[in-house]
Design a protein around this motif. Structure first.
Motif, PDB file in Angstrom:
ATOM      1  N   LEU A  63       8.345  -6.947   4.449  1.00  0.00           N
ATOM      2  CA  LEU A  63       9.421  -5.685   4.126  1.00  0.00           C
ATOM      3  C   LEU A  63       9.557  -5.631   4.823  1.00  0.00           C
ATOM      4  CD1 LEU A  63      10.940  -3.614   1.890  1.00  0.00           C
ATOM      5  CD2 LEU A  63       9.040  -2.047   1.762  1.00  0.00           C
ATOM      6  N   ILE A  64      10.886  -5.157   5.471  1.00  0.00           N
ATOM      7  CA  ILE A  64      12.164  -4.659   6.880  1.00  0.00           C
ATOM      8  C   ILE A  64      12.506  -3.420   6.538  1.00  0.00           C
ATOM      9  CG2 ILE A  64      13.106  -4.787   8.274  1.00  0.00           C
ATOM     10  CD1 ILE A  64      12.934  -8.018   7.919  1.00  0.00           C
ATOM     11  N   VAL A  65      11.715  -1.922   6.499  1.00  0.00           N
ATOM     12  CA  VAL A  65      12.822  -1.008   5.832  1.00  0.00           C
ATOM     13  C   VAL A  65      13.622   0.047   7.332  1.00  0.00           C
ATOM     14  CG1 VAL A  65      12.152   1.387   5.064  1.00  0.00           C
ATOM     15  CG2 VAL A  65      10.936  -0.249   4.548  1.00  0.00           C
ATOM     16  N   THR A  66      14.631   0.159   6.876  1.00  0.00           N
ATOM     17  CA  THR A  66      15.557   0.426   8.216  1.00  0.00           C
ATOM     18  C   THR A  66      16.402   1.844   8.612  1.00  0.00           C
ATOM     19  OG1 THR A  66      16.727  -1.931   8.067  1.00  0.00           O
ATOM     20  CG2 THR A  66      17.314   0.028   9.248  1.00  0.00           C
ATOM     21  N   ALA A  67      15.991   2.346   8.655  1.00  0.00           N
ATOM     22  CA  ALA A  67      16.826   4.054   8.165  1.00  0.00           C
ATOM     23  C   ALA A  67      17.995   3.882   9.730  1.00  0.00           C
ATOM     24  CB  ALA A  67      16.026   5.130   8.761  1.00  0.00           C
ATOM     25  N   SER A  68      19.005   4.999   9.508  1.00  0.00           N
ATOM     26  CA  SER A  68      20.333   5.023  10.905  1.00  0.00           C
ATOM     27  C   SER A  68      20.492   6.135  10.106  1.00  0.00           C
ATOM     28  CB  SER A  68      21.390   3.590  10.501  1.00  0.00           C
ATOM     29  OG  SER A  68      22.500   4.008  11.083  1.00  0.00           O
ATOM     30  N   GLN A 100      14.508   0.173  12.499  1.00  0.00           N
ATOM     31  CA  GLN A 100      13.556  -0.546  11.863  1.00  0.00           C
ATOM     32  C   GLN A 100      11.802  -0.557  12.194  1.00  0.00           C
ATOM     33  OE1 GLN A 100      15.659  -4.377  12.328  1.00  0.00           O
ATOM     34  NE2 GLN A 100      16.584  -4.043  10.403  1.00  0.00           N
ATOM     35  N   SER A 101      11.209  -0.736  10.582  1.00  0.00           N
ATOM     36  CA  SER A 101      10.192  -1.014  10.788  1.00  0.00           C
ATOM     37  C   SER A 101       9.545  -1.913   9.609  1.00  0.00           C
ATOM     38  CB  SER A 101       9.173   0.425  10.074  1.00  0.00           C
ATOM     39  OG  SER A 101       8.162   0.553  10.424  1.00  0.00           O
ATOM     40  N   THR A 102       8.741  -3.133  10.128  1.00  0.00           N
ATOM     41  CA  THR A 102       8.476  -4.113   8.821  1.00  0.00           C
ATOM     42  C   THR A 102       6.878  -3.950   8.892  1.00  0.00           C
ATOM     43  OG1 THR A 102       9.051  -5.071  11.174  1.00  0.00           O
ATOM     44  CG2 THR A 102       7.011  -6.558   9.147  1.00  0.00           C
ATOM     45  N   ILE A 103       6.470  -4.072   7.358  1.00  0.00           N
ATOM     46  CA  ILE A 103       5.256  -3.776   6.586  1.00  0.00           C
ATOM     47  C   ILE A 103       4.594  -5.225   6.030  1.00  0.00           C
ATOM     48  CG2 ILE A 103       4.161  -1.938   5.058  1.00  0.00           C
ATOM     49  CD1 ILE A 103       6.405  -0.493   5.592  1.00  0.00           C
ATOM     50  N   ALA A 104       3.714  -5.977   6.179  1.00  0.00           N
ATOM     51  CA  ALA A 104       3.334  -6.437   5.278  1.00  0.00           C
ATOM     52  C   ALA A 104       2.681  -6.148   3.681  1.00  0.00           C
ATOM     53  CB  ALA A 104       1.911  -7.720   5.692  1.00  0.00           C
ATOM     54  N   LEU A 105       3.538  -7.112   3.131  1.00  0.00           N
ATOM     55  CA  LEU A 105       3.442  -6.915   1.934  1.00  0.00           C
ATOM     56  C   LEU A 105       1.721  -7.706   0.943  1.00  0.00           C
ATOM     57  CD1 LEU A 105       6.635  -7.390   1.087  1.00  0.00           C
ATOM     58  CD2 LEU A 105       5.668  -5.612   0.493  1.00  0.00           C
ATOM     59  N   ASP A 106       1.257  -7.014  -0.045  1.00  0.00           N
ATOM     60  CA  ASP A 106       0.433  -7.894  -0.652  1.00  0.00           C
ATOM     61  C   ASP A 106       0.609  -9.154  -1.291  1.00  0.00           C
ATOM     62  OD1 ASP A 106      -1.300  -5.766   1.070  1.00  0.00           O
ATOM     63  OD2 ASP A 106      -1.281  -4.350  -0.962  1.00  0.00           O
ATOM     64  N   GLU A 107       1.299  -8.636  -2.526  1.00  0.00           N
ATOM     65  CA  GLU A 107       2.122  -9.565  -3.551  1.00  0.00           C
ATOM     66  C   GLU A 107       3.508 -10.019  -2.586  1.00  0.00           C
ATOM     67  OE1 GLU A 107       0.683  -9.653  -7.038  1.00  0.00           O
ATOM     68  OE2 GLU A 107      -1.443  -8.945  -6.193  1.00  0.00           O
ATOM     69  N   VAL A 108       4.604 -10.903  -2.814  1.00  0.00           N
ATOM     70  CA  VAL A 108       5.410 -11.333  -3.068  1.00  0.00           C
ATOM     71  C   VAL A 108       6.209 -12.093  -4.102  1.00  0.00           C
ATOM     72  CG1 VAL A 108       5.617 -12.624  -0.853  1.00  0.00           C
ATOM     73  CG2 VAL A 108       7.479 -11.033  -1.871  1.00  0.00           C
ATOM     74  N   SER A 155       0.629  -1.390  -0.320  1.00  0.00           N
ATOM     75  CA  SER A 155      -0.311   0.149  -0.076  1.00  0.00           C
ATOM     76  C   SER A 155       0.893   1.362   0.183  1.00  0.00           C
ATOM     77  CB  SER A 155      -1.259  -0.046   1.220  1.00  0.00           C
ATOM     78  OG  SER A 155      -0.868   0.998   1.496  1.00  0.00           O
ATOM     79  N   SER A 156       0.439   2.177  -0.733  1.00  0.00           N
ATOM     80  CA  SER A 156       1.183   3.682  -0.880  1.00  0.00           C
ATOM     81  C   SER A 156       1.240   4.222   0.374  1.00  0.00           C
ATOM     82  CB  SER A 156       1.205   3.874  -2.412  1.00  0.00           C
ATOM     83  OG  SER A 156      -0.682   4.684  -1.979  1.00  0.00           O
ATOM     84  N   THR A 157       0.261   4.550   0.620  1.00  0.00           N
ATOM     85  CA  THR A 157      -0.189   4.477   2.334  1.00  0.00           C
ATOM     86  C   THR A 157       1.234   4.396   3.264  1.00  0.00           C
ATOM     87  OG1 THR A 157      -2.095   5.377   1.492  1.00  0.00           O
ATOM     88  CG2 THR A 157      -1.421   6.046   4.194  1.00  0.00           C
ATOM     89  N   ALA A 158       0.584   3.121   2.749  1.00  0.00           N
ATOM     90  CA  ALA A 158       0.946   2.160   4.395  1.00  0.00           C
ATOM     91  C   ALA A 158       2.543   2.227   4.480  1.00  0.00           C
ATOM     92  CB  ALA A 158       0.944   0.996   4.609  1.00  0.00           C
ATOM     93  N   GLU A 204      -3.553   6.830  -2.277  1.00  0.00           N
ATOM     94  CA  GLU A 204      -4.108   5.307  -1.300  1.00  0.00           C
ATOM     95  C   GLU A 204      -3.994   4.279  -2.959  1.00  0.00           C
ATOM     96  OE1 GLU A 204      -3.558   1.650  -0.336  1.00  0.00           O
ATOM     97  OE2 GLU A 204      -3.227   3.344   0.547  1.00  0.00           O
ATOM     98  N   GLN A 205      -3.542   3.404  -3.100  1.00  0.00           N
ATOM     99  CA  GLN A 205      -3.410   2.594  -4.084  1.00  0.00           C
ATOM    100  C   GLN A 205      -2.222   1.853  -3.745  1.00  0.00           C
ATOM    101  OE1 GLN A 205      -1.741   4.396  -7.899  1.00  0.00           O
ATOM    102  NE2 GLN A 205      -1.525   6.390  -6.411  1.00  0.00           N
ATOM    103  N   PRO A 206      -2.170   0.314  -4.861  1.00  0.00           N
ATOM    104  CA  PRO A 206      -1.141  -0.383  -4.794  1.00  0.00           C
ATOM    105  C   PRO A 206      -0.028  -0.069  -5.215  1.00  0.00           C
ATOM    106  CG  PRO A 206      -3.006  -1.653  -5.690  1.00  0.00           C
ATOM    107  CD  PRO A 206      -3.440  -0.015  -5.861  1.00  0.00           C
TER     108      PRO A 206
END
Length: 374
Positions: free
Chosen positions: A42-47, A54-62, A6-9, A84-86
């Protein structure tokens, strides 16, 4: 490798994580977010090398797994205006080319190799652990941050001190002129432990955590802390050194007590403070039965102000001076309708406590007096 989310997530998480990234970084790779696709997440990390979030986002398709680094400005600008869109990501990990397909268009650009990205060291099992609700932690950090110092000579004063004892968890901040001590009686440990959380990770937590009952777990050792919450994990380096004995500066015997409406006192301070000396910001408190008088003056500019308030006062008539801006900050960071000001004499610190304490907590704030030239 392909994945959809999701674009918003994505936009919301990236905005949160972007607070970690410095405007100037020691390593160019730290200008990027690290994207790691594992399983359906998807795990996104900033440092910034000292703080890693780190933040974890559920993926719709992978389809496939892998990791890559993506420049923060590029991806933030790409997703912030999208409704909001895929979003469909297609990444070639060999050529480091990425294609992001959205409803009416697509982006093509290159990503960076993730191998150079620094990874956080996990904290070993022997570490101390504190667990408390997200709302309580946010409240305590918010109440304490304003009292931290900016002192290059004593870096221990620049953070928030977490002091775990058999009685309670005390969360403390002080710059030597004002002090905040929050005690939480639901968190305690037979094995005392303590750490000093720097200002940046404390501010990140204040902005990231929700005001809800979800648990936040803080795992810490001498050097670093790992703070786990609903949407992710923050790993940060701690301030090393011994925090001063904060209990020793809190006067115990204060016979002069003022009970007053917090907003009225705050309003009166705002009225008289502009007429005080800009350098000292001294406000004189004259106390007698049923009455508090606030006065300020600036001799250089021939300005002065005076305001009277009604209050409940038990004790001897006295005059005491406080720095107006510090007192304003203290009152602004309390929530109670009424506050109690406890005083011993004009040379000793004044204690301010909310008349209504938060549940299972004890909040105390302290302000050092200023010398009055009578």
């Amino acid at each position: 490798m392909r994945f959809t989310l999701s674009s918003t997530a994505l936009s919301n998480r990236l905005n949160t994580l972007s607070r970690v990234i410095n405007s100037k970084n020691s390593m160019p790779i730290l200008d990027c977010f690290l994207f790691q696709v594992k399983g359906n997440e998807l795990i996104v990390t900033a440092s910034d090398s000292e703080n890693i979030m780190q933040s974890t986002i559920a993926l719709d398709e992978v389809n496939g797994e892998g990791e890559f680094a993506i420049p923060n400005r590029t991806i933030l600008d790409a997703v912030k205006e999208l409704p909001e869109q895929p979003l469909n990501f297609e990444v070639d990990l060999e050529s480091l080319a990425i294609k992001i397909v959205y409803q009416n268009g697509l982006y093509n650009f290159t990503v960076q190799n993730a191998d150079e990205y620094p990874h956080s060291q996990s904290i070993e099992d022997g570490a101390s652990v504190i667990s408390l609700s997200s709302a309580v932690l946010v409240d305590n950090i918010t109440r304490s941050l304003f009292a931290t110092a900016n002192d290059e000579l004593r870096p221990v004063m620049n953070g928030i001190y977490f002091d775990l004892t058999p009685d309670a968890l005390a969360i403390v901040a002080s710059d030597g002129h004002k002090l905040v001590r929050n005690k939480n009686f639901t968190v305690k440990s037979d094995t005392p432990a303590a750490f000093i959380l720097p200002k940046k990770p404390a501010t990140l937590l204040k902005n990231v955590l929700g005001k809800d009952d979800d648990d936040v777990t803080i795992k810490f050792n001498d050097r670093s802390a790992e703070i786990s919450f609903t949407d992710g994990v923050l790993t940060c380096r701690l301030i090393e050194g011994r925090y001063p004995n904060y209990n020793s500066v809190i006067p115990q015997d204060n016979p002069n007590k003022v009970t007053i409406d917090r907003r009225s006192l705050l309003g009166a301070l705002r009225h008289v403070l502009p007429f005080a000396s800009e350098s000292s910001q001294l406000i004189r408190f004259r106390l007698e039965k049923g009455k508090l008088e606030l006065t300020s003056e600036d001799v250089d500019f021939a300005t002065s102000a005076k305001e009277q308030l009604s209050c409940e006062y038990t004790g001897n008539a006295m005059s005491i001076g406080f720095k107006g801006s510090s007192l304003q900050e203290i009152l602004s960071n309390l929530n109670s309708d009424e506050v109690e000001l406890q005083l011993a004499d004009p040379s000793r610190a004044g204690i301010i406590i909310p008349c209504t304490q938060p549940e299972n907590e004890d909040v105390l704030m302290l302000i050092m007096p200023m010398l009055l030239n009578d």
